[in-house]
Design an enzyme around this catalytic site. Structure first.
Site, mmCIF file in Angstrom:
data_model
loop_
_atom_site.group_PDB
_atom_site.id
_atom_site.type_symbol
_atom_site.label_atom_id
_atom_site.label_comp_id
_atom_site.label_asym_id
_atom_site.label_seq_id
_atom_site.Cartn_x
_atom_site.Cartn_y
_atom_site.Cartn_z
ATOM 1 N N HIS A 165 0.815 -1.234 0.000
ATOM 2 C CA HIS A 165 0.000 0.000 0.000
ATOM 3 C C HIS A 165 0.844 1.278 0.000
ATOM 4 O O HIS A 165 0.298 2.368 -0.159
ATOM 5 C CB HIS A 165 -0.948 0.030 1.200
ATOM 6 C CG HIS A 165 -1.932 -1.096 1.215
ATOM 7 N ND1 HIS A 165 -2.831 -1.313 0.196
ATOM 8 C CD2 HIS A 165 -2.153 -2.092 2.117
ATOM 9 C CE1 HIS A 165 -3.560 -2.390 0.475
ATOM 10 N NE2 HIS A 165 -3.167 -2.886 1.636
ATOM 11 N N ASP A 201 -2.432 -10.683 -2.319
ATOM 12 C CA ASP A 201 -3.036 -10.232 -1.070
ATOM 13 C C ASP A 201 -4.512 -9.903 -1.338
ATOM 14 O O ASP A 201 -4.870 -9.527 -2.457
ATOM 15 C CB ASP A 201 -2.292 -8.987 -0.578
ATOM 16 C CG ASP A 201 -2.688 -8.554 0.816
ATOM 17 O OD1 ASP A 201 -1.959 -8.888 1.764
ATOM 18 O OD2 ASP A 201 -3.735 -7.880 0.957
ATOM 19 N N HIS A 203 -6.122 -7.444 -0.395
ATOM 20 C CA HIS A 203 -6.282 -6.006 -0.628
ATOM 21 C C HIS A 203 -5.504 -5.605 -1.880
ATOM 22 O O HIS A 203 -4.402 -6.107 -2.116
ATOM 23 C CB HIS A 203 -5.750 -5.213 0.579
ATOM 24 C CG HIS A 203 -6.411 -5.580 1.870
ATOM 25 N ND1 HIS A 203 -5.820 -6.420 2.800
ATOM 26 C CD2 HIS A 203 -7.619 -5.236 2.370
ATOM 27 C CE1 HIS A 203 -6.639 -6.571 3.828
ATOM 28 N NE2 HIS A 203 -7.745 -5.874 3.593
ATOM 29 N N ASP A 290 -4.487 -13.247 3.611
ATOM 30 C CA ASP A 290 -5.748 -12.679 4.104
ATOM 31 C C ASP A 290 -6.913 -12.962 3.160
ATOM 32 O O ASP A 290 -8.024 -12.468 3.370
ATOM 33 C CB ASP A 290 -5.605 -11.182 4.426
ATOM 34 C CG ASP A 290 -4.841 -10.400 3.376
ATOM 35 O OD1 ASP A 290 -4.572 -10.950 2.283
ATOM 36 O OD2 ASP A 290 -4.516 -9.225 3.640
ATOM 37 N N TYR A 329 -3.992 -12.275 8.596
ATOM 38 C CA TYR A 329 -4.204 -11.783 9.964
ATOM 39 C C TYR A 329 -4.864 -12.780 10.899
ATOM 40 O O TYR A 329 -5.123 -12.460 12.058
ATOM 41 C CB TYR A 329 -4.985 -10.447 9.911
ATOM 42 C CG TYR A 329 -4.241 -9.469 9.033
ATOM 43 C CD1 TYR A 329 -3.091 -8.845 9.506
ATOM 44 C CD2 TYR A 329 -4.603 -9.254 7.702
ATOM 45 C CE1 TYR A 329 -2.346 -8.003 8.695
ATOM 46 C CE2 TYR A 329 -3.865 -8.415 6.874
ATOM 47 C CZ TYR A 329 -2.739 -7.802 7.379
ATOM 48 O OH TYR A 329 -1.984 -6.989 6.570
HETATM 49 C C1 OKP Z 1 -2.702 -4.440 4.645
HETATM 50 B B1 OKP Z 1 -2.357 -5.608 3.691
HETATM 51 C C2 OKP Z 1 -9.404 -3.129 9.445
HETATM 52 C C3 OKP Z 1 -9.728 -2.367 8.179
HETATM 53 C C4 OKP Z 1 -8.645 -2.515 7.133
HETATM 54 C C5 OKP Z 1 -6.385 -1.705 6.611
HETATM 55 C C6 OKP Z 1 -6.007 -2.970 5.914
HETATM 56 C C7 OKP Z 1 -4.562 -2.962 5.497
HETATM 57 C C8 OKP Z 1 -4.169 -4.285 4.907
HETATM 58 N N1 OKP Z 1 -9.877 -2.480 10.596
HETATM 59 N N2 OKP Z 1 -7.467 -1.858 7.542
HETATM 60 O O1 OKP Z 1 -2.867 -5.458 2.385
HETATM 61 O O2 OKP Z 1 -2.744 -6.897 4.204
HETATM 62 ZN ZN ZN Z 2 -4.010 -7.443 2.778
#
Ligand code: OKP
Ligand code: ZN
Length: 360
Positions: A165, A201, A203, A290, A329
């Protein structure tokens, strides 16, 4: 297979993240590394080693040098102004609309102003150990890249904090420096040829996409939960395909929340077809676990049994693989899932899984 890891990465432990307006226990914790190391320990197929030093040059090849300077100084700076701070989190963030039609703002002088100039969310706190850990994660990624450039078919960098990110001049999403982008750029310069980044990932890797958006020599391909409903919200749509010389060198494959093994497998085939059709070169894999069904923040529903065949499909590209840890996570099963993925990538035939303490 070589596993690169640094003890400095455990020194980054944030006390909370602010999500939906509330401080909550952080998801991105050093116990994630412990889970992975426990799953890879006592198995001669994995050889653990420390990273080499590479200095700041490969970092400033992809990041604005002032971002690196900011991260290096942030903690000391807050202490100098005498503020008691448990963790540095922005309260005033530079939304582009604030400066609409007025050009750019200068970097503020006060610590509160400065953090909002560089950080885009409230979930990526800085503590004393953050900068050493982020630098170590970069060295881990670069060491994995160097091993692969020197002929290893596969290397795994246990990066923490994650990186995908973090963009050219901003950080957020638990990420400070973009390990995968730094490794990809280092590989381009070292090999003189193209590199692909396969981001698995859950995200979207908005930072990696941004860094290479106008580049034709770094293909960015990502499978992720639809940003319409999942972080990082503002990037990762299928319509984003690159620009300028990089037009067509970005491929986003968003999946609806709840998508499982089958939908994922179909999207993976599209991703791999795109890479397969590109000029051969190493592939940097941004590996997030994740996507797992029990992950507390990822909305996809992959089963534990899916990771090994997914990795085997990636390995069937028959390209050198630099596998770098991003998210994941659900701490009790994270190590087991990483291990399945790596064994699948290494072409180890299926075997009964070892029991993981606390997981079954
Ligand atoms: C980082 B990586 C949780 C909401 C999401 C940010 C996610 C960052 C992910 N309370 N918060 O891509 O695994
Ligand atoms: Zn992620």
């Amino acid at each position: 297979m070589q596993v690169i890891q640094s003890p400095l990465q455990a020194g980054h432990e944030v006390p909370f993240e602010v999500a939906r307006g509330r401080p909550i226990p952080p998801y991105e914790v050093s116990a994630r590394v412990a889970s992975i190391l426990a799953a890879l320990a006592d198995d001669e197929r994995f050889s653990l080693r420390a990273p080499d030093g590479f200095g700041p040059e490969p970092i400033v090849a992809v990041h604005e040098p002032r971002l690196l300077r900011y991260l290096e100084r942030a903690w000391k700076e807050w202490r100098q102004v005498g503020t008691t701070v448990e963790a540095i989190v922005p309260d005033t963030i530079l939304l582009p609309g604030l400066r609409d039609g007025m050009g750019t703002a200068p970097e503020p002088e006060s610590p509160s102003g400065r953090v909002g100039y560089w950080c885009f969310d409230t979930m990526t706190a800085i503590v004393e150990g953050t900068y050493p850990a982020a630098r170590a994660a970069v060295e881990v990624a670069l060491t994995a890249a160097r091993l692969v450039a020197d002929g290893e078919p596969l290397a795994y960098g246990l990066c923490r904090p994650p990186g995908h990110h973090a963009g050219r001049a901003m950080f957020g999403g638990y990420c400070y420096l973009n390990n995968a982008a730094i490794a990809a750029e280092w590989l381009v310069r070292r090999t003189g040829g193209p590199v692909a980044v396969l981001d698995l990932d859950v995200h979207h890797g908005n930072g990696t996409q941004q860094i290479f958006y106008e580049r034709e020599d770094v293909l960015y391909v990502s499978l992720h939960a639809d940003p319409a409903t999942t972080f990082p919200y503002f990037a990762g749509y299928a319509s984003e395909t690159g620009s300028g010389r990089g037009r067509g060198a970005t491929l986003n494959l968003p999946l609806p929340p709840g998508a499982g093994d089958e939908d994922y497998g179909l999207a993976l085939e599209q991703a791999l077809d795109r890479i397969d059709g590109s000029t051969p070169g190493p592939v940097v894999v941004s590996l997030g676990l994740d996507t797992y069904e029990e992950d507390p923040i990822g909305p996809l529903r992959l089963t534990a049994g899916a990771f090994r065949p997914i990795a085997a499909r990636v390995a069937a590209l028959d390209r050198p693989l630099v596998v770098l840890q991003e998210g994941g996570y659900h701490v009790p099963t994270l190590g087991r899932n990483v291990r399945s993925w790596l064994l699948g990538a290494a072409g180890v035939p299926d075997e009964p899984e070892r029991g993981i303490a606390g997981a079954d």
